[in-house]
Design an enzyme around this catalytic site. Structure first.
Site, mmCIF file in Angstrom:
data_model
loop_
_atom_site.group_PDB
_atom_site.id
_atom_site.type_symbol
_atom_site.label_atom_id
_atom_site.label_comp_id
_atom_site.label_asym_id
_atom_site.label_seq_id
_atom_site.Cartn_x
_atom_site.Cartn_y
_atom_site.Cartn_z
ATOM 1 N N GLY A 37 0.882 -7.981 -1.742
ATOM 2 C CA GLY A 37 0.790 -8.438 -0.364
ATOM 3 C C GLY A 37 1.946 -9.310 0.074
ATOM 4 O O GLY A 37 1.985 -9.754 1.223
ATOM 5 N N SER A 38 2.904 -9.539 -0.808
ATOM 6 C CA SER A 38 4.044 -10.394 -0.454
ATOM 7 C C SER A 38 5.022 -9.699 0.477
ATOM 8 O O SER A 38 5.794 -10.352 1.190
ATOM 9 C CB SER A 38 4.773 -10.861 -1.716
ATOM 10 N N LYS A 40 6.802 -6.654 -0.701
ATOM 11 C CA LYS A 40 7.804 -5.944 -1.511
ATOM 12 C C LYS A 40 8.032 -4.510 -1.042
ATOM 13 O O LYS A 40 9.165 -4.084 -0.818
ATOM 14 C CB LYS A 40 7.377 -5.921 -2.985
ATOM 15 N N SER A 108 5.478 -6.913 -11.325
ATOM 16 C CA SER A 108 6.141 -7.326 -12.578
ATOM 17 C C SER A 108 5.919 -8.815 -12.847
ATOM 18 O O SER A 108 6.866 -9.595 -12.791
ATOM 19 C CB SER A 108 7.637 -6.984 -12.556
#
Length: 205
Positions: A37-38, A40, A108
Site C-alpha cells: 500500500g505504499s 510501489k 522485500s
C-alpha cells in the site's frame, strides 16, 4: 549453490556494452521496496510508461504479477519470501544483461534478501528505492483489503502486522508518498536514473 557439477556456464559472444549502445541506455535495476500500500506498483508502472515515452526500454517486475506465474509455487514463509526475492533478482539480472531497465516492485521486507538481490544484480546497476510510507497511512489506504484481513487473523505473517519490515538504512533514493505525488516520484526517479546513466540520456532531462 549449483547442485550438478556437470553444468557449465556458456559465455555470450556479445558484450553488454554493445546492447547498451544499440538501445542507448544503461541497463539498471530500480528496486522499489516498502510496505503493502505504499505505492510501489503505482510508481513502477508510471515510471515504466514515462521511460518508454522518452524511448527508454523498461519493464516492470511486480510482486503480485510474478506470483501468478514464476513464483506461484511459493508461500509467504520467510524461506519462501527469500526464494521469491532470489528469483526476481536473477530475472532482473538477466533483463539487465539484455540491456533493459528493470523496475522491480516488491515489499522485500528483509535487509538480507535485498542485499542478496544487490549481489546477484551487481552493485553498479542495483538502485534501492525506499518507498517510505508509514504503516498507518498504508493501512488507511488498504487498497486490496489485506490489512483488514490481517487484523482479523485471516492472513498470517502479513508484513507490518504479523511479520517485520526492515527499512533500508541507506537507500539510493527515498520516496515518501504521503508528501509526494506519483508524478513527483517519477520525476525524481528519472532525474536519478539520468545521473547514473548520463551518457545515454537527452540533454534536456
Amino acid at each position: 549453490m549449483i547442485k550438478d557439477k556437470n553444468i557449465v556456464w556458456q559465455n555470450s559472444l556479445v558484450l553488454p556494452r554493445i546492447r547498451s549502445n544499440i538501445l542507448r541506455q544503461e541497463p539498471v535495476t530500480i528496486w522499489l521496496t516498502g510496505l503493502s500500500g505504499s505505492g510501489k506498483s503505482t510508481i513502477a508502472f508510471a515510471l515504466e510508461k514515462a521511460l518508454l515515452n522518452i524511448n527508454k526500454l523498461a519493464f516492470v517486475l511486480d510482486g503480485d504479477n510474478l506470483r501468478h506465474g514464476l513464483c506461484k509455487d511459493l508461500g509467504f514463509s520467510e524461506e519462501d519470501r527469500s526464494e521469491n526475492i532470489r528469483r526476481v533478482a536473477e530475472v532482473s539480472n538477466l533483463m539487465n544483461n539484455a540491456g533493459l531497465i528493470t523496475i522491480s516492485a516488491f515489499i522485500s521486507p528483509l535487509a538480507k534478501d535485498r542485499l542478496l538481490a544487490r549481489e546477484i544484480i551487481g552493485k553498479s546497476r542495483f538502485y534501492e528505492v525506499y518507498v517510505n510510507t508509514s504503516l498507518d497511512t498504508c493501512e488507511k489506504r488498504d487498497c486490496k483489503g489485506l490489512y483488514k484481513k490481517a487484523r482479523m487473523g485471516l492472513i498470517k505473517d502479513f508484513t507490518g502486522i504479523g511479520s517485520p519490515y526492515e527499512p533500508p538504512i541507506e537507500p539510493d533514493l527515498l520516496l515518501n508518498t504521503e508528501i509526494l505525488t506519483i508524478d513527483q516520484c517519477v520525476n525524481l526517479l528519472i532525474e536519478h536514473i539520468n545521473l547514473i546513466s548520463k551518457d545515454f540520456w537527452p540533454a534536456h532531462l
